[in-house]
Every structure is written in structure tokens, then in C-alpha cells.
Enzyme design. Sequence first.
Site, short mmCIF file in Angstrom:
data_model
loop_
_atom_site.label_atom_id
_atom_site.label_comp_id
_atom_site.label_asym_id
_atom_site.label_seq_id
_atom_site.Cartn_x
_atom_site.Cartn_y
_atom_site.Cartn_z
N SER A 191 35.86 17.41 -41.37
CA SER A 191 35.31 16.74 -40.19
C SER A 191 34.00 17.41 -39.80
O SER A 191 33.81 18.60 -40.05
CB SER A 191 36.29 16.84 -39.02
OG SER A 191 35.69 16.36 -37.84
N TYR A 197 41.43 22.52 -33.39
CA TYR A 197 41.01 21.51 -34.37
C TYR A 197 39.76 21.99 -35.10
O TYR A 197 39.69 21.91 -36.33
CB TYR A 197 40.75 20.17 -33.67
CG TYR A 197 40.49 19.03 -34.61
CD1 TYR A 197 41.52 18.48 -35.38
CD2 TYR A 197 39.21 18.50 -34.77
CE1 TYR A 197 41.28 17.43 -36.27
CE2 TYR A 197 38.96 17.44 -35.64
CZ TYR A 197 39.99 16.92 -36.38
OH TYR A 197 39.75 15.88 -37.26
N1 LIG Z 1 39.37 9.43 -36.89
C1 LIG Z 1 38.30 10.20 -36.85
O1 LIG Z 1 37.33 9.92 -36.11
C2 LIG Z 1 38.23 11.44 -37.71
C3 LIG Z 1 36.99 12.09 -37.80
C4 LIG Z 1 36.87 13.18 -38.65
C5 LIG Z 1 37.94 13.60 -39.40
N2 LIG Z 1 39.16 12.96 -39.29
C6 LIG Z 1 40.23 13.43 -40.17
O2 LIG Z 1 40.60 12.36 -41.03
C7 LIG Z 1 41.94 12.54 -41.49
C8 LIG Z 1 42.70 11.22 -41.35
O3 LIG Z 1 42.88 10.94 -39.98
P1 LIG Z 1 42.81 9.46 -39.38
O4 LIG Z 1 41.65 9.40 -38.48
O5 LIG Z 1 42.94 8.47 -40.48
O6 LIG Z 1 44.09 9.48 -38.43
P2 LIG Z 1 45.55 8.88 -38.56
O7 LIG Z 1 45.51 7.39 -38.68
O8 LIG Z 1 46.30 9.46 -37.42
O9 LIG Z 1 46.09 9.44 -39.95
C9 LIG Z 1 46.65 10.72 -40.10
C10 LIG Z 1 47.48 10.72 -41.37
O10 LIG Z 1 48.03 12.03 -41.54
C11 LIG Z 1 49.42 11.91 -41.80
N3 LIG Z 1 50.14 13.09 -41.34
C12 LIG Z 1 50.08 13.69 -40.12
N4 LIG Z 1 50.93 14.72 -40.07
C13 LIG Z 1 51.55 14.78 -41.29
C14 LIG Z 1 52.55 15.61 -41.85
N5 LIG Z 1 53.10 16.62 -41.15
N6 LIG Z 1 52.95 15.37 -43.12
C15 LIG Z 1 52.40 14.34 -43.84
N7 LIG Z 1 51.46 13.54 -43.36
C16 LIG Z 1 51.04 13.73 -42.10
C17 LIG Z 1 49.82 10.65 -41.00
O11 LIG Z 1 51.03 10.09 -41.52
P3 LIG Z 1 52.48 10.25 -40.85
O12 LIG Z 1 52.29 10.31 -39.37
O13 LIG Z 1 53.18 9.02 -41.33
O14 LIG Z 1 53.05 11.50 -41.43
C18 LIG Z 1 48.65 9.74 -41.30
O15 LIG Z 1 48.83 9.11 -42.55
C19 LIG Z 1 42.50 13.70 -40.67
O16 LIG Z 1 42.47 14.87 -41.44
C20 LIG Z 1 41.53 13.81 -39.51
O17 LIG Z 1 41.50 15.12 -39.00
C21 LIG Z 1 39.31 11.89 -38.46
#
Ligand SMILES: NC(=O)c1ccc[n+]([C@@H]2O[C@H](COP(=O)([O-])OP(=O)(O)OC[C@H]3O[C@@H](n4cnc5c(N)ncnc54)[C@H](OP(=O)(O)O)[C@@H]3O)[C@@H](O)[C@H]2O)c1
Length: 264
Positions: A157, A170
Site C-alpha cells: 500500500s 497498518y
Molecule cells: N482498498 C484499498 O483502498 C486498499 C489500498 C491499498 C492497499 N490495500 C490492500 O489490498 C489488499 C486487499 O484488500 P481489499 O481492499 O481488496 O479489501 P477486502 O475486500 O476487505 O479484501 C481483503 C481480503 O483479505 C482476506 N482476508 C482477510 N483476513 C484473512 C485471513 N485471516 N485469512 C485469509 N484471508 C483473509 C479477505 O477474505 P476473508 O475475509 O474471506 O478471509 C479478503 O479476501 C489488502 O492487503 C489491503 O491492505 C487496499
Amino acid sequence: MAEKTKSNLPAAEAPLTRRPRAVVIGASTGMGAAITRKLAAEGYLVAALARSKKTLDALCAEINAASGETRAIAYAHDVTETAKVSAAFQRVLKDLGGLDLLVYCAGVMPKVELDEFSLEKDQAMIETNLTGAIAWLGQGAALFQRMGAGHLVGIGSVAGDRGRVLNPGYNASKAGLDTYLEALRNRLTKLGVHVLTVKPGFVDTEMLKSTPRTFGVISPEKLADGVWKAIKARKQVVYIPWFWRFIMLAVRMVPSFIFRRLSF
Ligand SMILES: NC(=O)c1ccc[n+]([C@@H]2O[C@H](COP(=O)([O-])OP(=O)(O)OC[C@H]3O[C@@H](n4cnc5c(N)ncnc54)[C@H](OP(=O)(O)O)[C@@H]3O)[C@@H](O)[C@H]2O)c1
């Protein structure tokens, strides 16, 4: 990891038409689901892992129905259970018949108040965003090192580029992931293994709901397209959208005595 029935596995393929194989950890929603769809559309056979098996099953059913054959297989897995990672990795490897690409996408970002210091929340972020990543990327690194090939991708990120007031835990988890991926790259590039760090800005997913101020928000599909292009181009670090590279360059240059006066 949940038991799978044999009928979920793809039919044997002719040796000359081997499909590339990928595993996406954190595939149930958001970017992980979009990356899984993108890889399947690009011809990969994808192992999709997360805790929510029902959501994964629906995702894989949709992908497989659209392509008319098995392109995605669902596995229930919790990345915080690191003692189970080795067995889960071996299971995926056996089911797919090999591996070419590993994408670590799992992440959590609970809402943290400006005056809150919660070890429970910080620990959840470190365990999911960093320790789980190290556990999975380490498995991939050991395999690809032996193969002298393969792609390792970590979703970091822009939040990992600087310590900010909003969510120190974070920031720390993503900064740790950034440094870990750089170290893997320095070990493995000379052996033919590609290591990509992805630094998204704001992406329209469930996680973004706990972010107070946003701008330039992109869809998970746009993010997945950018990741795919970066994999093909064997880029090392990619900011998505591109303009974040310049924003974060400027942010990193702000001296600490000024930076700590900002609410950024
Ligand atoms: N959205 C943004 O603006 C943003 C910006 C920069 C970086 N990111 C990063 O992008 C990545 C994806 O996030 P997203 O935005 O797509 O959010 P999201 O829709 O909440 O996806 C998070 C994913 O992580 C999985 N997860 C969480 N805890 C887990 C665990 N203990 N074991 C296995 N899987 C787990 C969730 O699946 P389950 O809940 O089904 O386990 C889900 O598939 C993350 O690393 C986040 O930090 C996001």
C-alpha cells in the site's frame, strides 16, 4: 484447509497445452477476487484462498461457468494460522500440478481512532498483512528458487511509504511487507524469479469504508488490470494508479518536523 472433492479438480490436460497456475491468497472479495477473475480470463488455473468459503465457492462457480471449464478452485484458509500454511501450500501445489505465480492479497484494516492504541487491532494487522504474507511468500520463494522461475506478488500500500497519524499499525504492517518483498527481490531476481510489490492508492472495496478521506478511487478491476500489466512487464514496484508514485515521492521528501504537524 477444507476438504475438496475430487470432482472439483480440472481434467488432465495434454502436456503441450499446460495452463499457467496461480494461487491468490485473500481472493474472496475486493482486489483478490478481481485478480482471480483476471488471471482466469488470461488462461490461468487459479487456487483461490480466504476464510469465507461460501463467497469463494460463488466466485469460482461464476468464473468456471463463464469459461466452460475449471479455471478456479476454492480453498478455505485463515492466514493467521501460520502452522497450517506449509500443508495448505503443498495441497494447492498437488491439486494444480505446479505453480507459476503467487499473489498475496489478504489484508485487514480495522478502524482506529486518532487517540486509540489497541494491541488487539495492531496484532490483527501485523498477523494478516505481514506474518501471513511472509509465511506464504516464503513458501513460494523456496519453490521458485528451486525452479529458477516464477512470479511472487505482494499487495502492499502507499500507506507503507510513511508513518502517518491515522493508523500506525497498518502503516507498520505495509512498510514491513515492502521491505520483506525488496529483500526477496534482492535474493531471487538473479535466479530468474520475479518479485513484484504493488502499492495501490484508494480502491473501491469493503476495506475503503473505514478510510475517512479518499480521492482518485479506482475499481478493483482497474487495479487487477494494472497488476496483470506489471506482472507481464516484470516490474519490481508499481503504484496503481500511476500518479501515486509522484505523490508518495513528494510525501517521502517532507521533513519529519513538518510532517508531524500535518493531519495526513
Ligand atoms: N482498498 C484499498 O483502498 C486498499 C489500498 C491499498 C492497499 N490495500 C490492500 O489490498 C489488499 C486487499 O484488500 P481489499 O481492499 O481488496 O479489501 P477486502 O475486500 O476487505 O479484501 C481483503 C481480503 O483479505 C482476506 N482476508 C482477510 N483476513 C484473512 C485471513 N485471516 N485469512 C485469509 N484471508 C483473509 C479477505 O477474505 P476473508 O475475509 O474471506 O478471509 C479478503 O479476501 C489488502 O492487503 C489491503 O491492505 C487496499
